[in-house]
Design a protein around this motif. Structure first.
Motif, mmCIF file in Angstrom:
data_model
loop_
_atom_site.group_PDB
_atom_site.id
_atom_site.type_symbol
_atom_site.label_atom_id
_atom_site.label_comp_id
_atom_site.label_asym_id
_atom_site.label_seq_id
_atom_site.Cartn_x
_atom_site.Cartn_y
_atom_site.Cartn_z
ATOM 1 N N THR A 1 12.005 5.732 -14.239
ATOM 2 C CA THR A 1 12.740 5.998 -12.859
ATOM 3 C C THR A 1 12.227 4.866 -11.950
ATOM 4 O O THR A 1 12.922 4.365 -11.316
ATOM 5 C CB THR A 1 12.524 7.326 -12.308
ATOM 6 N N ALA A 2 10.969 4.861 -11.913
ATOM 7 C CA ALA A 2 10.495 3.576 -11.294
ATOM 8 C C ALA A 2 9.825 2.623 -12.290
ATOM 9 O O ALA A 2 9.484 3.121 -13.185
ATOM 10 C CB ALA A 2 9.333 4.044 -10.396
ATOM 11 N N TRP A 3 9.783 1.366 -12.099
ATOM 12 C CA TRP A 3 9.226 0.296 -13.010
ATOM 13 C C TRP A 3 7.753 0.114 -12.371
ATOM 14 O O TRP A 3 7.630 -0.064 -11.358
ATOM 15 C CB TRP A 3 9.923 -0.650 -13.099
ATOM 16 N N VAL A 4 6.686 0.261 -13.407
ATOM 17 C CA VAL A 4 5.422 -0.153 -12.968
ATOM 18 C C VAL A 4 5.029 -1.139 -13.871
ATOM 19 O O VAL A 4 4.994 -1.386 -14.856
ATOM 20 C CB VAL A 4 4.534 1.088 -13.176
ATOM 21 N N ILE A 5 4.154 -2.304 -13.155
ATOM 22 C CA ILE A 5 3.710 -3.442 -13.774
ATOM 23 C C ILE A 5 2.056 -3.282 -13.707
ATOM 24 O O ILE A 5 1.767 -3.131 -12.502
ATOM 25 C CB ILE A 5 4.179 -4.770 -13.040
ATOM 26 N N LEU A 6 1.356 -3.314 -14.732
ATOM 27 C CA LEU A 6 0.152 -3.077 -14.561
ATOM 28 C C LEU A 6 -0.564 -4.539 -15.389
ATOM 29 O O LEU A 6 -0.251 -4.735 -16.608
ATOM 30 C CB LEU A 6 -0.579 -1.978 -15.307
ATOM 31 N N GLY B 1 -7.594 -3.129 -13.457
ATOM 32 C CA GLY B 1 -6.294 -3.278 -13.438
ATOM 33 C C GLY B 1 -5.598 -3.811 -12.048
ATOM 34 O O GLY B 1 -6.370 -3.433 -11.310
ATOM 35 N N GLY B 2 -4.340 -4.268 -12.096
ATOM 36 C CA GLY B 2 -3.640 -4.460 -10.977
ATOM 37 C C GLY B 2 -2.308 -3.783 -10.964
ATOM 38 O O GLY B 2 -1.599 -4.161 -12.014
ATOM 39 N N LEU B 3 -1.941 -3.199 -10.059
ATOM 40 C CA LEU B 3 -0.858 -2.045 -10.143
ATOM 41 C C LEU B 3 0.292 -2.456 -9.204
ATOM 42 O O LEU B 3 -0.189 -2.190 -8.033
ATOM 43 C CB LEU B 3 -1.407 -0.721 -10.174
#
Length: 502
Positions: free
Chosen positions: A260-265, A291-293
């Motif tokens: 539903t949301a896009w997450v980039i790590l 990590g960087g989120l």
């Protein structure tokens, strides 16, 4: 030999049984409701978490006879939800879920007192009305009786860890979501704990992900139908478990989770703080990595909105009316790429977020003409979401996280069109994962490494995931989207300026 990976999410819990070959022998899911007692209030029952763990574990283990060969369990969990408990770990109220925003006044008061930079530089996150620090302060201000009765203020992972082992233990990635830990030291921060109005003894113990917490208590073993020798290995926040399950555990690797949301790590060798762009740094499950989120909050929901409002109504074989499928929308949208080259969509339903923060900006189409139809709009929506995600990836690259390939999982990975757009915009290959429950797999890999079933995370990933389908866009399509992305970026300032004036 077997392990169990368990993902305790916001609306349900998944469990998965994995053997030493990496075969997923069984998985099970049990949902539970969110409770909405008032405006901006979202709650659930902590007891539902445990009931779901018991039911799904029992279902998974029902497929094997030699349950005594189950060696370890590890958890992937939602972060930031708060459950006050008594000295026996009995919940004293419903859980205040991470998406609850009743504590806005307390958040604003804390920001006025301490300033927003302190919270970000200590915790890696902006101070959230849905974080444990602010929620604890809300309880203090609005329910002093509950505040005084509370023995421990817990989030999801330590509540379930206690039910398993009798130990209150949290990991650094989940602790960061509470807004109470200093991620640089991986310990509770004296200033932040004091800001919440409590002392450290009312919080759980912080242990590294991958560390052995203990073994199952007799009570837990009986409820789960397992042996008391089963080890419980400390897990992590669901996005960091997803990183393990997706193989993003070396510096420079990036995954894109498309829900539903896009997450980039992105994976880094040191914490990346950026007070302008607001990357959320955190300790990776893999020791000595970070990590960087960042997220695109309206990623998947943009296409859901399109389908609900613009997709054709079609009749199935029995005459029932339904909306046309995403697969059919993909097929028709892919044929209008050239015609829609000047159509743009900016997915700012709730204001623009990373990396162009503006609370006043709204979602917008640009460039529509009479020659365009719903499928030009669908294509522009897919492109706009990818453009927003890629702007984050570009910033990661500036900070030293340069991925040769993007790892994509979730809804968009099932779409040939959307995956091709991601590859074209990013200018590199994409690995698409067929497995749906990558966070659960990641928890299983953590359990496997913790008990010695897997030598390390890389072996666990290679045995369990066994790679994904790699695709790469053509050079022609890469050039097409390189040009279109540059034009998209120019439009952002125009839209921001328009809504500021409005």
């Amino acid at each position: 030999m077997y392990v169990l990976g368990i993902d305790v999410g916001t609306t349900g819990t998944k469990s998965m049984l994995i053997n030493e070959k990496g075969d997923i022998l069984c998985n099970a899911y049990k949902g539970y409701p969110l409770i909405k007692p008032g405006n901006n209030q979202v709650e659930q029952r902590a007891e539902d978490w445990w009931d779901a763990v018991v039911e799904t574990v029992r279902k998974c283990t029902s497929v094997i006879e030699d349950k005594h060969n189950i060696k370890a369990i590890s958890l992937s969990t939602q972060g930031g939800s708060l459950v006050p408990v008594d000295a026996n770990c009995k919940p004293l109220s419903n859980v205040i879920v991470w998406m609850d925003s009743r504590a806005v006044d307390q958040r604003n008061e804390l920001l006025k007192t301490y300033g927003k930079e302190m919270f970000y530089k200590k915790t890696g996150w902006n101070l959230s009305a849905g974080g444990n620090l602010v929620e604890i302060k809300w309880i203090h201000d609005n329910n002093k009786e509950l505040f005084d009765k509370t023995y421990k203020f817990l989030s999801t992972i330590e509540y379930v860890n206690y039910k398993l082992t009798g130990e209150y233990v949290i990991d650094p990635s989940n602790a960061a979501m509470t807004n109470l830990i200093n991620i640089n030291t991986a310990q509770w921060d004296e200033v932040l704990v004091e800001a919440a109005g409590i002392k450290e003894d009312r919080l759980p113990r912080v242990m590294e992900s991958g560390a052995e917490i203990g073994t199952l208590t007799r009570e837990a073993a009986d409820e789960l139908g397992l042996d008391t020798s089963v080890k419980v290995i400390n897990g992590g926040h669901d996005q960091y478990c997803t990183a393990v399950g997706a193989g993003a555990f070396k510096p420079g690797e990036v995954f894109l989770a498309t829900g539903t949301a896009w997450v980039i790590l992105g994976t880094f060798q040191s914490p990346i703080f950026d007070t302008v762009k607001r990357i959320a740094p955190g300790r990776h499950i893999v020791k000595d990595l970070w990590g960087g989120l960042v997220s695109v909050p309206t990623g998947g929901v943009s296409m859901e909105w399109f389908r609900d409002n613009f997709a054709l109504n079609v009749a199935d074989s029995e005459g029932n009316i339904t909306k046309e499928s995403f697969k059919d929308i993909d097929m028709k949208a892919s044929s209008v790429m050239k015609r829609a080259e000047s159509v743009f969509f900016y997915p700012y339903y709730g204001g623009s977020r990373y990396p162009n923060y503006s609370s006043t900006t709204k979602a917008s189409f640009m460039g529509l003409g009479l020659e365009h139809d719903r499928y030009d709009m669908a294509l522009a929506i897919m492109e706009g979401v990818v453009f927003e995600a890629f702007s984050s990836i570009e910033h990661f690259e500036e900070k030293g996280c340069k991925a040769d390939v993007l790892r994509v999982l979730g809804g968009a990975s099932k779409s040939e069109l959307w995956t091709n757009i991601i590859s074209a915009v990013a200018g590199r290959p994409v690995i698409r994962f067929k497995e749906a429950d990558v966070a659960c797999i990641g928890a299983g890999i953590v359990a496997g490494v913790g008990c010695g079933m897997f030598k390390d995370y890389e072996e666990g990933y290679e045995k369990t995931i066994r790679g994904g389908k790699q695709t790469e866009a053509s050079d022609e399509l890469k050039q097409f989207y390189k040009n279109k992305y540059q034009r998209y970026r120019k439009g952002i300032q125009t839209i921001d300026d328009y809504y500021k004036e409005a």
